[in-house]
Design a protein around this motif. Structure first.
Motif, PDB file in Angstrom:
ATOM      1  N   ARG A  98      58.503  17.803  43.819  1.00  0.00           N
ATOM      2  CA  ARG A  98      58.521  16.771  42.788  1.00  0.00           C
ATOM      3  C   ARG A  98      59.235  15.523  43.275  1.00  0.00           C
ATOM      4  NH1 ARG A  98      59.196  21.364  39.403  1.00  0.00           N
ATOM      5  NH2 ARG A  98      61.470  21.215  39.600  1.00  0.00           N
ATOM      6  N   GLU A  99      60.352  15.716  43.954  1.00  0.00           N
ATOM      7  CA  GLU A  99      61.123  14.574  44.452  1.00  0.00           C
ATOM      8  C   GLU A  99      60.340  13.782  45.499  1.00  0.00           C
ATOM      9  OE1 GLU A  99      64.275  13.418  43.604  1.00  0.00           O
ATOM     10  OE2 GLU A  99      63.983  14.767  41.891  1.00  0.00           O
ATOM     11  N   ALA A 100      59.627  14.495  46.364  1.00  0.00           N
ATOM     12  CA  ALA A 100      58.953  13.839  47.490  1.00  0.00           C
ATOM     13  C   ALA A 100      57.579  13.280  47.124  1.00  0.00           C
ATOM     14  CB  ALA A 100      58.804  14.823  48.648  1.00  0.00           C
ATOM     15  N   ALA A 101      56.877  13.958  46.212  1.00  0.00           N
ATOM     16  CA  ALA A 101      55.469  13.624  46.014  1.00  0.00           C
ATOM     17  C   ALA A 101      55.114  13.063  44.645  1.00  0.00           C
ATOM     18  CB  ALA A 101      54.612  14.875  46.276  1.00  0.00           C
ATOM     19  N   ALA A 102      55.966  13.237  43.653  1.00  0.00           N
ATOM     20  CA  ALA A 102      55.584  12.866  42.287  1.00  0.00           C
ATOM     21  C   ALA A 102      55.331  11.381  42.112  1.00  0.00           C
ATOM     22  CB  ALA A 102      56.654  13.334  41.306  1.00  0.00           C
ATOM     23  N   SER A 103      55.982  10.555  42.906  1.00  0.00           N
ATOM     24  CA  SER A 103      55.834   9.105  42.736  1.00  0.00           C
ATOM     25  C   SER A 103      54.543   8.555  43.345  1.00  0.00           C
ATOM     26  CB  SER A 103      57.032   8.386  43.370  1.00  0.00           C
ATOM     27  OG  SER A 103      57.081   8.647  44.768  1.00  0.00           O
ATOM     28  N   GLN A 104      53.817   9.389  44.077  1.00  0.00           N
ATOM     29  CA  GLN A 104      52.574   8.942  44.706  1.00  0.00           C
ATOM     30  C   GLN A 104      51.435   8.898  43.680  1.00  0.00           C
ATOM     31  OE1 GLN A 104      51.876  11.352  48.186  1.00  0.00           O
ATOM     32  NE2 GLN A 104      54.013  11.270  48.799  1.00  0.00           N
ATOM     33  N   HIS A 105      50.336   8.262  44.056  1.00  0.00           N
ATOM     34  CA  HIS A 105      49.209   8.086  43.137  1.00  0.00           C
ATOM     35  C   HIS A 105      48.235   9.252  43.279  1.00  0.00           C
ATOM     36  CE1 HIS A 105      46.129   6.280  40.741  1.00  0.00           C
ATOM     37  NE2 HIS A 105      45.293   6.126  41.762  1.00  0.00           N
ATOM     38  N   TYR A 106      47.883   9.865  42.144  1.00  0.00           N
ATOM     39  CA  TYR A 106      46.941  10.979  42.119  1.00  0.00           C
ATOM     40  C   TYR A 106      45.849  10.649  41.103  1.00  0.00           C
ATOM     41  CZ  TYR A 106      50.743  13.239  44.564  1.00  0.00           C
ATOM     42  OH  TYR A 106      51.736  13.531  45.475  1.00  0.00           O
ATOM     43  N   PRO A 107      44.740  10.056  41.565  1.00  0.00           N
ATOM     44  CA  PRO A 107      43.713   9.582  40.637  1.00  0.00           C
ATOM     45  C   PRO A 107      43.091  10.716  39.822  1.00  0.00           C
ATOM     46  CG  PRO A 107      42.906   9.558  42.899  1.00  0.00           C
ATOM     47  CD  PRO A 107      44.364   9.837  42.975  1.00  0.00           C
ATOM     48  N   HIS A 108      42.718  10.380  38.586  1.00  0.00           N
ATOM     49  CA  HIS A 108      41.974  11.314  37.757  1.00  0.00           C
ATOM     50  C   HIS A 108      40.539  11.388  38.279  1.00  0.00           C
ATOM     51  CE1 HIS A 108      44.952  11.972  34.534  1.00  0.00           C
ATOM     52  NE2 HIS A 108      45.341  10.732  34.825  1.00  0.00           N
ATOM     53  N   GLY A 109      39.849  12.448  37.923  1.00  0.00           N
ATOM     54  CA  GLY A 109      38.458  12.601  38.324  1.00  0.00           C
ATOM     55  C   GLY A 109      38.270  12.843  39.802  1.00  0.00           C
ATOM     56  N   ALA A 110      39.293  13.357  40.467  1.00  0.00           N
ATOM     57  CA  ALA A 110      39.234  13.569  41.914  1.00  0.00           C
ATOM     58  C   ALA A 110      39.329  15.055  42.249  1.00  0.00           C
ATOM     59  CB  ALA A 110      40.356  12.817  42.614  1.00  0.00           C
ATOM     60  N   LEU A 111      38.642  15.416  43.329  1.00  0.00           N
ATOM     61  CA  LEU A 111      38.759  16.761  43.879  1.00  0.00           C
ATOM     62  C   LEU A 111      39.802  16.716  44.992  1.00  0.00           C
ATOM     63  CD1 LEU A 111      37.634  19.715  44.158  1.00  0.00           C
ATOM     64  CD2 LEU A 111      36.150  18.805  45.960  1.00  0.00           C
ATOM     65  N   TYR A 112      40.809  17.579  44.908  1.00  0.00           N
ATOM     66  CA  TYR A 112      41.865  17.637  45.914  1.00  0.00           C
ATOM     67  C   TYR A 112      41.636  18.878  46.775  1.00  0.00           C
ATOM     68  CZ  TYR A 112      44.099  14.036  43.141  1.00  0.00           C
ATOM     69  OH  TYR A 112      44.356  12.849  42.486  1.00  0.00           O
ATOM     70  N   VAL A 113      41.332  18.672  48.044  1.00  0.00           N
ATOM     71  CA  VAL A 113      41.061  19.775  48.969  1.00  0.00           C
ATOM     72  C   VAL A 113      42.397  20.181  49.595  1.00  0.00           C
ATOM     73  CG1 VAL A 113      39.749  20.534  50.973  1.00  0.00           C
ATOM     74  CG2 VAL A 113      38.754  18.883  49.385  1.00  0.00           C
ATOM     75  N   VAL A 114      42.898  21.333  49.204  1.00  0.00           N
ATOM     76  CA  VAL A 114      44.277  21.735  49.505  1.00  0.00           C
ATOM     77  C   VAL A 114      44.319  22.830  50.579  1.00  0.00           C
ATOM     78  CG1 VAL A 114      46.441  22.574  48.534  1.00  0.00           C
ATOM     79  CG2 VAL A 114      44.896  21.198  47.115  1.00  0.00           C
ATOM     80  N   ALA A 115      44.959  22.538  51.682  1.00  0.00           N
ATOM     81  CA  ALA A 115      45.187  23.568  52.704  1.00  0.00           C
ATOM     82  C   ALA A 115      46.323  24.485  52.247  1.00  0.00           C
ATOM     83  CB  ALA A 115      45.534  22.919  54.036  1.00  0.00           C
TER      84      ALA A 115
END
Length: 307
Positions: free
Chosen positions: A13-30
Motif C-alpha cells: 500500500r505504501e509503495a504502490a497505492a499512489s500510482q494510477h490504476y485505470p478502470h476498465g483495464a486487464l492487469y496481467v499479474v505474474a
C-alpha cells in the motif's frame, strides 16, 4: 497469513497505492513459481484492488490470495483455462467495458507465456480495452539467469515439446543445429520420456532446473546423453516441475576455414600431420581434409629438374 505477509501488504500500500490504476483495464499479474515471497508489491496491491481476479484454477488462486491476506469471494474469481478461454474472454471484456478492474493470474509465473492468457489478452486488446502488465517471476528467465549461457547468443523459448513420441523426437532433431539456447518445460510424469529424446543430442550441454525457487530446488549441468542416467540415479530427481536450458550448439566451421588452415599447415608439415592438426583445429572431417590435401599437393607447380 503470516506476520511477514501482513507487513508486505502494508508495504504494498505504501509503495504502490499512489500510482494510477485505470478502470476498465486487464492487469496481467505474474505470481510466484514456487516461493511465496517472490510476489511483487505492486502485484499484492493490484490483486487486492481488483474487482475480480481471473485465474487458471480458482482453488489454487484462492489459496494464494488467502496466504497473502487478500479476501475475494467465490463470485470475484473467474475461471480462465485452456478449455474455456475464448468464452471466458468475452465475459471479461464485457466486465471491463463496464469499468471494472480485472486481474489475471495463471497458476504460477508470468501468464500468457506457456500458461493460458494469450487469447484473453488478444480479445481484450481487440476490444480496445487497456492491458497492464505487472512483471515478476518467470521460470524461463529464472533458469536462464543461472545457466551461464554465453552472452549475445540469444535464446528460444520452446516450452513443452509434443507428448507423442514421434513428434517429440522430430522436435528434438530440429533443435540439433540451433545455435541459440533453448528453454524447455516439462512435467514430472513426462520428464523421463523427454530425457530419452534429448539423449540423441549427445554431448550437448543441458542445465536442468527442478523445483525452482522451492525448498528442494536443484540445478545441475549434464550432457544430453547422460540425462536419462542422471534422472535414474535418484528417485527424487523425477519429482517436481522442470525447466531445462539446452545450451547453443557449437557453430559448425565453414568448409573454407578447414581448407585455409590446411593450406597453411602443408607449407611446413608432412601431409598426414597437416591433415590431423587441421581436423583437430577446425573440427572438419579428416577424410575430407585428406582429399583436399591431395588436391592441393597435385595442384602445386612442379619444380624444374636440375641439369
Amino acid at each position: 497469513m503470516s506476520a511477514s505477509f501482513a507487513s508486505a501488504l502494508h508495504a504494498a500500500r505504501e509503495a504502490a497505492a499512489s500510482q494510477h490504476y485505470p478502470h476498465g483495464a486487464l492487469y496481467v499479474v505474474a505470481t510466484p513459481i514456487g516461493n511465496l515471497a517472490d510476489i511483487t508489491l505492486r502485484a499484492l496491491h493490484v490483486l487486492g484492488l481488483a474487482d475480480a481476479v481471473a485465474c487458471e484454477d480458482t482453488r489454487h488462486t484462492q489459496a494464494l490470495l488467502r496466504a497473502y491476506g487478500i479476501d475475494k469471494t467465490a463470485s470475484q474469481l473467474i475461471a480462465v483455462h485452456q478449455h474455456n478461454e475464448a468464452q471466458a474472454a468475452q465475459t471479461i471484456v464485457e466486465r471491463l467495458q463496464q469499468g471494472q478492474r480485472i486481474a489475471y493470474a495463471s497458476d504460477a509465473g508470468t501468464p500468457a507465456v506457456s500458461d493460458p492468457g494469450a487469447r484473453l489478452v488478444a480479445a481484450v486488446r481487440a476490444a480496445a480495452q487497456p492491458v497492464v502488465p505487472l512483471p515478476g517471476a518467470s521460470s524461463v528467465t529464472t533458469a536462464l539467469s543461472v545457466a551461464g549461457v554465453a552472452e549475445g547468443s540469444g535464446f528460444v523459448f520452446a516450452g513443452f515439446l509434443p507428448a507423442k513420441t514421434t513428434e517429440r523426437e522430430t522436435a528434438v532433431l530440429a533443435l540439433a543445429q540451433e545455435t541459440r539456447a533453448v528453454v524447455l518445460l516439462e512435467a514430472p510424469h513426462r520428464i523421463e520420456a523427454l530425457a530419452q529424446a534429448l539423449a540423441a543430442l549427445g554431448g550437448r550441454k543441458l542445465t536442468v532446473g527442478r523445483e525452482m525457487t522451492k525448498q528442494f530446488e536443484q540445478i545441475t549441468d549434464v550432457a544430453a546423453a547422460e540425462l536419462p542416467a542422471w534422472l535414474a540415479a535418484e528417485a527424487s530427481r523425477t519429482r517436481g516441475e522442470f525447466v531445462l536450458v539446452l545450451h547453443p550448439a557449437p557453430a559448425a566451421p565453414a568448409a573454407a576455414d578447414g581448407e585455409r588452415v590446411l593450406a597453411l599447415l602443408l607449407q611446413e608439415l608432412p601431409l598426414k600431420t597437416a591433415v590431423k592438426l587441421a581436423a583437430d583445429i577446425t573440427g572438419a572431417p579428416r577424410n575430407t581434409l585428406y582429399e583436399q590435401a591431395l588436391a592441393l599437393k597435385n595442384s602445386e607447380p612442379r619444380r624444374p629438374e636440375s641439369a
